[in-house]
Design an enzyme around this catalytic site. Structure first.
Site, mmCIF file in Angstrom:
data_model
loop_
_atom_site.group_PDB
_atom_site.id
_atom_site.type_symbol
_atom_site.label_atom_id
_atom_site.label_comp_id
_atom_site.label_asym_id
_atom_site.label_seq_id
_atom_site.Cartn_x
_atom_site.Cartn_y
_atom_site.Cartn_z
ATOM 1 N N GLU A 75 48.347 22.091 -14.507
ATOM 2 C CA GLU A 75 48.285 22.139 -13.047
ATOM 3 C C GLU A 75 48.288 20.709 -12.494
ATOM 4 O OE1 GLU A 75 44.650 23.618 -11.301
ATOM 5 O OE2 GLU A 75 45.759 24.682 -9.740
ATOM 6 N N CYS A 100 46.184 26.465 -5.102
ATOM 7 C CA CYS A 100 46.027 27.022 -6.446
ATOM 8 C C CYS A 100 47.225 27.882 -6.837
ATOM 9 C CB CYS A 100 44.735 27.819 -6.534
ATOM 10 S SG CYS A 100 44.592 29.058 -5.264
ATOM 11 N N LYS A 154 27.811 23.953 -1.070
ATOM 12 C CA LYS A 154 28.055 22.561 -1.483
ATOM 13 C C LYS A 154 29.552 22.287 -1.314
ATOM 14 C CE LYS A 154 29.188 19.838 -4.286
ATOM 15 N NZ LYS A 154 30.215 18.780 -4.017
ATOM 16 N N GLU A 158 37.204 31.558 -8.523
ATOM 17 C CA GLU A 158 38.602 31.472 -8.084
ATOM 18 C C GLU A 158 39.123 30.149 -8.616
ATOM 19 O OE1 GLU A 158 38.247 33.818 -3.847
ATOM 20 O OE2 GLU A 158 37.566 31.766 -3.964
HETATM 21 P P1 NAP Z 1 36.838 20.775 -8.837
HETATM 22 O O1 NAP Z 1 36.953 19.388 -9.295
HETATM 23 O O2 NAP Z 1 36.555 21.828 -9.811
HETATM 24 O O3 NAP Z 1 35.737 20.748 -7.674
HETATM 25 C C1 NAP Z 1 35.423 21.890 -6.906
HETATM 26 C C2 NAP Z 1 33.985 21.817 -6.466
HETATM 27 O O4 NAP Z 1 33.146 21.819 -7.621
HETATM 28 C C3 NAP Z 1 33.645 20.544 -5.676
HETATM 29 O O5 NAP Z 1 32.707 20.868 -4.681
HETATM 30 C C4 NAP Z 1 33.000 19.671 -6.744
HETATM 31 O O6 NAP Z 1 32.116 18.713 -6.219
HETATM 32 C C5 NAP Z 1 32.256 20.714 -7.553
HETATM 33 N N1 NAP Z 1 31.924 20.291 -8.909
HETATM 34 C C6 NAP Z 1 32.511 19.326 -9.655
HETATM 35 N N2 NAP Z 1 31.900 19.249 -10.867
HETATM 36 C C7 NAP Z 1 30.921 20.185 -10.864
HETATM 37 C C8 NAP Z 1 29.967 20.609 -11.818
HETATM 38 N N3 NAP Z 1 29.887 20.055 -13.021
HETATM 39 N N4 NAP Z 1 29.113 21.607 -11.475
HETATM 40 C C9 NAP Z 1 29.189 22.191 -10.264
HETATM 41 N N5 NAP Z 1 30.061 21.827 -9.319
HETATM 42 C C10 NAP Z 1 30.934 20.842 -9.620
HETATM 43 O O7 NAP Z 1 38.156 21.285 -8.114
HETATM 44 P P2 NAP Z 1 38.949 20.538 -6.991
HETATM 45 O O8 NAP Z 1 39.708 19.454 -7.649
HETATM 46 O O9 NAP Z 1 38.045 20.215 -5.860
HETATM 47 O O10 NAP Z 1 39.906 21.700 -6.460
HETATM 48 C C11 NAP Z 1 41.141 21.925 -6.986
HETATM 49 C C12 NAP Z 1 41.116 23.117 -7.915
HETATM 50 O O11 NAP Z 1 40.702 24.280 -7.184
HETATM 51 C C13 NAP Z 1 42.486 23.446 -8.443
HETATM 52 O O12 NAP Z 1 42.396 23.727 -9.825
HETATM 53 C C14 NAP Z 1 42.881 24.701 -7.669
HETATM 54 O O13 NAP Z 1 43.802 25.503 -8.339
HETATM 55 C C15 NAP Z 1 41.557 25.372 -7.482
HETATM 56 N N6 NAP Z 1 41.584 26.313 -6.346
HETATM 57 C C16 NAP Z 1 41.582 27.652 -6.596
HETATM 58 C C17 NAP Z 1 41.632 28.560 -5.539
HETATM 59 C C18 NAP Z 1 41.626 30.041 -5.781
HETATM 60 O O14 NAP Z 1 41.403 30.804 -4.831
HETATM 61 N N7 NAP Z 1 41.846 30.498 -7.000
HETATM 62 C C19 NAP Z 1 41.676 28.092 -4.228
HETATM 63 C C20 NAP Z 1 41.682 26.722 -4.009
HETATM 64 C C21 NAP Z 1 41.615 25.836 -5.088
HETATM 65 P P3 NAP Z 1 32.612 17.177 -6.031
HETATM 66 O O15 NAP Z 1 33.718 17.248 -5.058
HETATM 67 O O16 NAP Z 1 31.408 16.477 -5.546
HETATM 68 O O17 NAP Z 1 33.074 16.696 -7.388
#
Ligand code: NAP
Length: 489
Positions: A420, A318, A205, A279
């Site tokens: 963040e 991240c 997804k 992650e």
């Molecule tokens: P996010 O809002 O958590 O979304 C990530 C994914 O989760 C998207 O596909 C999103 O879908 C989905 N999602 C949202 N709500 C959900 C739920 N209730 N249940 C299941 N899936 C759900 O994160 P983001 O804003 O896209 O990404 C940024 C974050 O990723 C930052 O905090 C960053 O630090 C972290 N990150 C971490 C790493 C690592 O390796 N540690 C690498 C890259 C990024 P939708 O888009 O449809 O909402």
């Protein structure tokens, strides 16, 4: 690099920067379609309830193409396809699976430039990064796991004369994978390559802000895999995440994204007690010691670049070095002024221009979130050393999601140091000695990455004093950990 696919370049700049034609415009190397369906069971399937949404280009804010806003019925179909494909794929030899992964890597390499342009346009990241890092690293990932699966071995142990214990690695089954928008293809590669190498099948997804670039990749590599081994379903994570993770028959969930969403997904995984890989977020410290300014040599220049790394991928990383901790003497030695001058010279612009160092943020939501922190920083009493507002680009980029690279000076107890921001915002604080540096670095709920800048290896490898404590969240705490500059995670 091809030249036929570039926009008009003023003769006086040739053979300088290249500007790629935007996907969807005549002459682009990316054959963008107007609508993208889900990829399920090896076929392109319309969402069962017929919902679509527009994918917006961050550089202009204008629609590029439509993607499926799927429902639970599409998830059901994708998990069934992955379940049907599993026995056959799991029964293949490691030799055969490695050959498929190598073929995927070769195919991606053949199309590296078009994939890089597509990724850059959909995400907003500069094409110099997708050409030089994101896509080459994604390709290498498939090669890495093609090799790793051939060398993986089980173990056998004689526990007593009557008892022998042996371990074989077996695939789990269908793996649900949910990825973010900041490295859409690289994150997909990180998840897909190990899962399919091990003999699992996948329902992926993607994030709603970057639903298409991975489908473009599936168009290129889909014929290399048996139907149903990889399935891609687009739509809202808030609606699809829970049914996907809780689906009976899904054996594992792998997630990259925010800490808040990760926590929710771990909750869903409880229903069937399936393993999770998470992650999550960070607020990485980069610690600069006084000796950096002992001489204004190459190391000094490199440290200035290290300070500026918070703007790589427009700060949407991240492990972004978003907190710079400077020893007091560096401020008097002029290091902070020199570093801020370098930040002022970051080239912000069209992500498809190879001379651009920083493109637009990924979405309007992201711009609003970052803008909130820019206001908060001032309210908290931090001083703005540069930036601090939306960047007005003019012309056809005026609707784009651009933010000025921003440096705040303040203290580590401020929310702009603790939360963040996930944008091009660096917070700077000062410290007097090693122990204070480590204390400030570790004063955070996060612990994903960190960096240390010093000419003294006793300092950088933490041989002088170890004051670390166990991680509260994440994987590492700072003693003196080098952040690998080539690693975008
Ligand atoms: P996010 O809002 O958590 O979304 C990530 C994914 O989760 C998207 O596909 C999103 O879908 C989905 N999602 C949202 N709500 C959900 C739920 N209730 N249940 C299941 N899936 C759900 O994160 P983001 O804003 O896209 O990404 C940024 C974050 O990723 C930052 O905090 C960053 O630090 C972290 N990150 C971490 C790493 C690592 O390796 N540690 C690498 C890259 C990024 P939708 O888009 O449809 O909402």
């Amino acid at each position: 690099m091809t030249t036929y696919a570039t926009r008009e370049i003023a003769p006086e700049t040739a053979p300088g920067p290249t500007v790629y034609v935007r996907p969807g415009e005549t002459g682009s190397i990316v054959p963008l379609k107007t609508r993208y369906e889900n990829f399920i069971g090896g076929e392109w399937l319309k969402p069962i309830k017929g919902g679509y949404a527009a994918d917006l280009a961050p550089a202009t804010g204008l629609p590029t193409a439509e993607y499926a806003r799927s429902t639970v019925e599409d998830i059901d179909m994708a998990v069934r396809a992955a379940s049907s494909a599993f026995p056959g794929w799991a029964a293949t030899t490691t030799h055969d699976r490695a050959a498929v992964l190598m073929a995927i890597a070769d195919r991606l390499e053949e199309h590296l430039e078009t994939i890089a342009v597509m990724e850059s346009w959909e995400n907003g990241k500069p094409v110099r990064e997708t050409l030089g890092a994101d896509i080459p690293l994604a390709i290498d990932h498939f090669r890495y796991f093609a090799a790793a699966i051939r060398t993986q071995e089980g173990t056998i142990k004689k526990l007593s004369n009557e008892l022998v214990s042996y371990h074989f690695r077996e695939p789990i089954g269908v793996v649900a994978q949910i990825i973010p928008w900041n490295f859409p293809i690289l994150m997909a590669a990180w998840k897909l390559a190990p899962a399919i190498a091990a003999g699992n099948t996948v329902v992926l997804k993607p994030a709603s802000a970057t639903p298409i670039s991975i489908l473009y990749v599936m168009e290129l590599i889909g014929d290399l895999l048996p139907a149903g081994v990889i399935n891609v379903v687009n739509g809202s994570g808030a609606h699809l995440g829970r049914p996907l993770v809780e689906y009976d028959g899904v054996g594992k969930v792998a997630f990259t994204g925010s800490t808040a969403t990760g926590r929710e997904i771990m909750g869903y995984a409880i229903k069937n007690i399936i393993p999770t890989t998470m992650e999550l977020g960070d607020k990485s410290p980069n610690v600069f010691f006084d000796d950096v300014a002992r001489s204004k040599d190459d190391f000094y220049t490199k440290a200035i670049e290290g300070f500026t790394m918070f703007a790589v991928n427009k700060g949407e990383i991240c492990s972004c070095p978003s907190r710079a901790l400077l020893q007091d003497g560096l401020v008097t030695a002029g290091f902070l002024d020199d570093a801020v001058d370098r930040v002022k010279r970051i080239t912000v612009g069209d992500p498809l221009d190879t001379s651009t160092e920083m493109g637009p943020q990924n979405s309007l939501d992201q711009v609003e979130k970052i803008s909130g922190y820019l206001t908060l920083g001032v309210e908290e009493g931090a001083s703005t050393l540069t930036g601090g507002k939306r960047a007005e680009m003019g012309g056809d980029l005026s609707g784009g999601y651009f933010i000025e690279p921003t440096v705040f000076r303040g203290t580590n107890d401020m929310r702009i140091f603790q939360e963040e921001i996930f944008g091009p915002v660096l917070t700077v604080a000062t410290f007097s000695d090693y122990d204070e540096a480590i204390a400030i670095a570790n004063d955070t709920i996060y612990g994903l990455g960190s960096g240390v800048w010093s000419r003294d290896t006793d300092v950088t490898y933490g041989r002088r004093a170890r004051t670390s404590r166990p991680a509260a969240c994440g994987s590492t705490r700072t003693t003196s950990t080098h952040l690998l500059r080539s690693d975008p995670s």
